[in-house]
Design a protein around this motif. Structure first.
Motif, short mmCIF file in Angstrom:
data_model
loop_
_atom_site.label_atom_id
_atom_site.label_comp_id
_atom_site.label_asym_id
_atom_site.label_seq_id
_atom_site.Cartn_x
_atom_site.Cartn_y
_atom_site.Cartn_z
N ARG A 245 -10.85 46.58 -15.78
CA ARG A 245 -11.38 46.62 -17.15
C ARG A 245 -11.76 48.04 -17.54
O ARG A 245 -11.48 48.49 -18.66
CB ARG A 245 -12.57 45.68 -17.27
N ALA A 248 -8.58 50.11 -18.26
CA ALA A 248 -7.90 49.83 -19.53
C ALA A 248 -8.73 50.27 -20.74
O ALA A 248 -8.20 50.83 -21.70
CB ALA A 248 -7.59 48.34 -19.64
N GLN A 249 -10.04 50.03 -20.69
CA GLN A 249 -10.88 50.27 -21.86
C GLN A 249 -11.29 51.74 -22.02
O GLN A 249 -11.49 52.20 -23.14
CB GLN A 249 -12.15 49.42 -21.77
N GLU A 324 -12.63 44.77 -26.95
CA GLU A 324 -12.00 44.69 -25.63
C GLU A 324 -10.61 44.08 -25.71
O GLU A 324 -9.68 44.52 -25.03
CB GLU A 324 -12.88 43.87 -24.69
N THR A 328 -7.15 46.11 -24.48
CA THR A 328 -6.38 45.63 -23.34
C THR A 328 -5.04 45.02 -23.75
O THR A 328 -4.28 44.55 -22.90
CB THR A 328 -7.18 44.58 -22.55
N GLN A 333 -2.04 49.48 -24.82
CA GLN A 333 -1.86 50.09 -23.52
C GLN A 333 -0.53 50.84 -23.44
O GLN A 333 -0.46 51.94 -22.88
CB GLN A 333 -1.95 49.04 -22.41
#
Length: 409
Positions: A245, A248-249, A324, A328, A333
């Protein structure tokens, strides 16, 4: 929102030695200009001697740059990702190694700010970074993983008193100079390679034993030596949130935005030298443009494209910074990873066009128009987290993504 401005470091001016930092008296970007002036004055010797840019980083401490991103409630300035991008761009125009060190540090701080809230230990570290202007290094590459950040070999070991970690870190940029290191590791001995956690250690928690040197073509001042990292600390130094997490964030988007801004700064400095060369050559020839003038136009065009690309992705990230699900998503991405690929390639193209505009004057290592250092530094961009690896990963993921049916999709 406008970003990556042309006049951030138009004129490097050294500050008086007794002019102390005050966030109320001097805006952040004005302080960045002062630090960039010091970095620029030292850039040639930092590159030639492959040494850490101590004067520039000391100035960054004095002017509060290292803690600028820390929230106001913990003693910082709550600097935004736009502020950090401008900082990296300005420093990139002055000294590529300084810019990359600051970019990597700010990426670690961003992870701490976003994912460390609610943890007493991490909140105290934020206060220390703001007060002491601590420099955080990054350890994400180890052993033979080839820069695959989403796969770890070393694991966190739980002890009676806390945690320990033994890591074969093939690269820890400016590790010997840092006040702490943030690293990834497997959650436990029985965890899979991708079941990772993020952990931060301060300098009194670890020892570094050199294993690999750093004799490179460019980015020589980052001092990205290999070390055996042997660390121990408290269990609460491990971030509670899973690394996938955080990756990605925060880790990926902030790294790619700040790195790209630093590379754009290198490209801008090269374009500025090419512009000066073409102007001087034209004046000497009674207004007739030199043979390489068309390459200057190409360099200016690609720099404009590079800056616009970064601005677009900065706006996209800030628009969804706390969403979020959006961060993601496959589309985001893919986009933020492609930014790294495209920005790195375009920065190299820009500097190469600038050198061709200057001709032999750019190729030489002496003289006012030398661009050798800029080219050597920017050539690291496609290799830093190798573009081929990123494209291979994106290619597989994009097979599941629909092709847009309209311009608005």
């Amino acid at each position: 929102m406008a970003i990556i401005t042309d006049n951030v470091v138009r004129d490097f001016t050294l500050k008086p030695a007794n002019d102390k930092f005050s966030s109320e008296a001097m805006p952040l970007m004005q302080r960045v200009v002062h630090v960039a002036a010091i970095a620029a004055a030292d850039a040639e010797s930092v590159d030639r001697e492959a040494r850490f840019p101590k004067a520039a980083i000391d100035a960054a401490r004095e002017y509060g740059l290292l803690g600028a991103q820390i929230p106001i409630e913990f003693g910082g300035e709550s600097a935004s990702i736009h502020d950090i991008a401008e900082m990296c761009y300005a420093l990139g125009r002055a000294c590529a190694s300084t810019a990359m060190i600051v970019a990597m540090h700010q990426t670690k701080v961003a992870c701490l700010v976003r994912h460390g809230r609610g943890s007493a230990w991490h909140e105290q570290l934020m206060r220390r970074i703001a007060a002491e202007q601590m420099l955080l290094a990054s350890s994400t590459t180890e052993g033979n993983n080839g820069g695959n950040i989403r796969s770890s070999a070393a694991a966190i070991a739980r002890t009676e008193t806390g945690i320990s970690l033994l890591r074969d870190a093939t690269v820890i940029s400016y590790g010997a100079e840092a006040d702490g290191v943030m690293t990834i590791a497997r959650r436990a001995d029985d965890a899979g390679a991708s079941d990772q956690v993020l952990v931060v250690f301060t300098k009194d928690d670890y020892t570094l034993t050199p294993t690999l040197g750093w004799e490179t073509l460019g980015m020589r001042g980052t001092c990205s030596t290999g070390f055996e990292l042997r660390a121990s600390g408290r269990a609460d130094q491990v971030f509670a949130e899973a690394y996938d997490r955080i990756h990605a964030q925060t880790m990926t988007p902030v790294a790619h935005l700040s790195w790209s801004s630093a590379w754009a700064g290198i490209a801008a400095a090269a374009v500025e030298r090419a512009q000066a060369f073409v102007r001087k050559a034209a004046r000497g020839a009674g207004g007739q443009m030199p043979p390489g003038a068309a390459h200057f136009t190409s360099a200016k065009r690609s720099l404009t494209k590079l800056r616009a690309m970064i601005a677009t992705h900065l706006d996209a990230y800030t628009a969804h910074e706390f969403d979020e699900r959006a961060l993601t998503s496959l589309d985001f991405q893919s986009s933020i990873n492609l930014l790294k690929v495209e920005a790195s390639e375009l920065a190299v193209e820009t500097v190469m066009s600038a050198m061709r505009a200057c001709g032999l004057s750019g190729y030489r290592n002496d003289g006012d128009f030398t661009l050798g250092r800029h080219l050597r530094d920017v050539l690291s961009a496609p290799l830093m987290i190798n573009n081929d690896r990123i494209l291979a990963n994106i290619g597989t993921a994009n097979l599941m993504s629909p092709v847009p049916a309209s311009l608005r999709d």
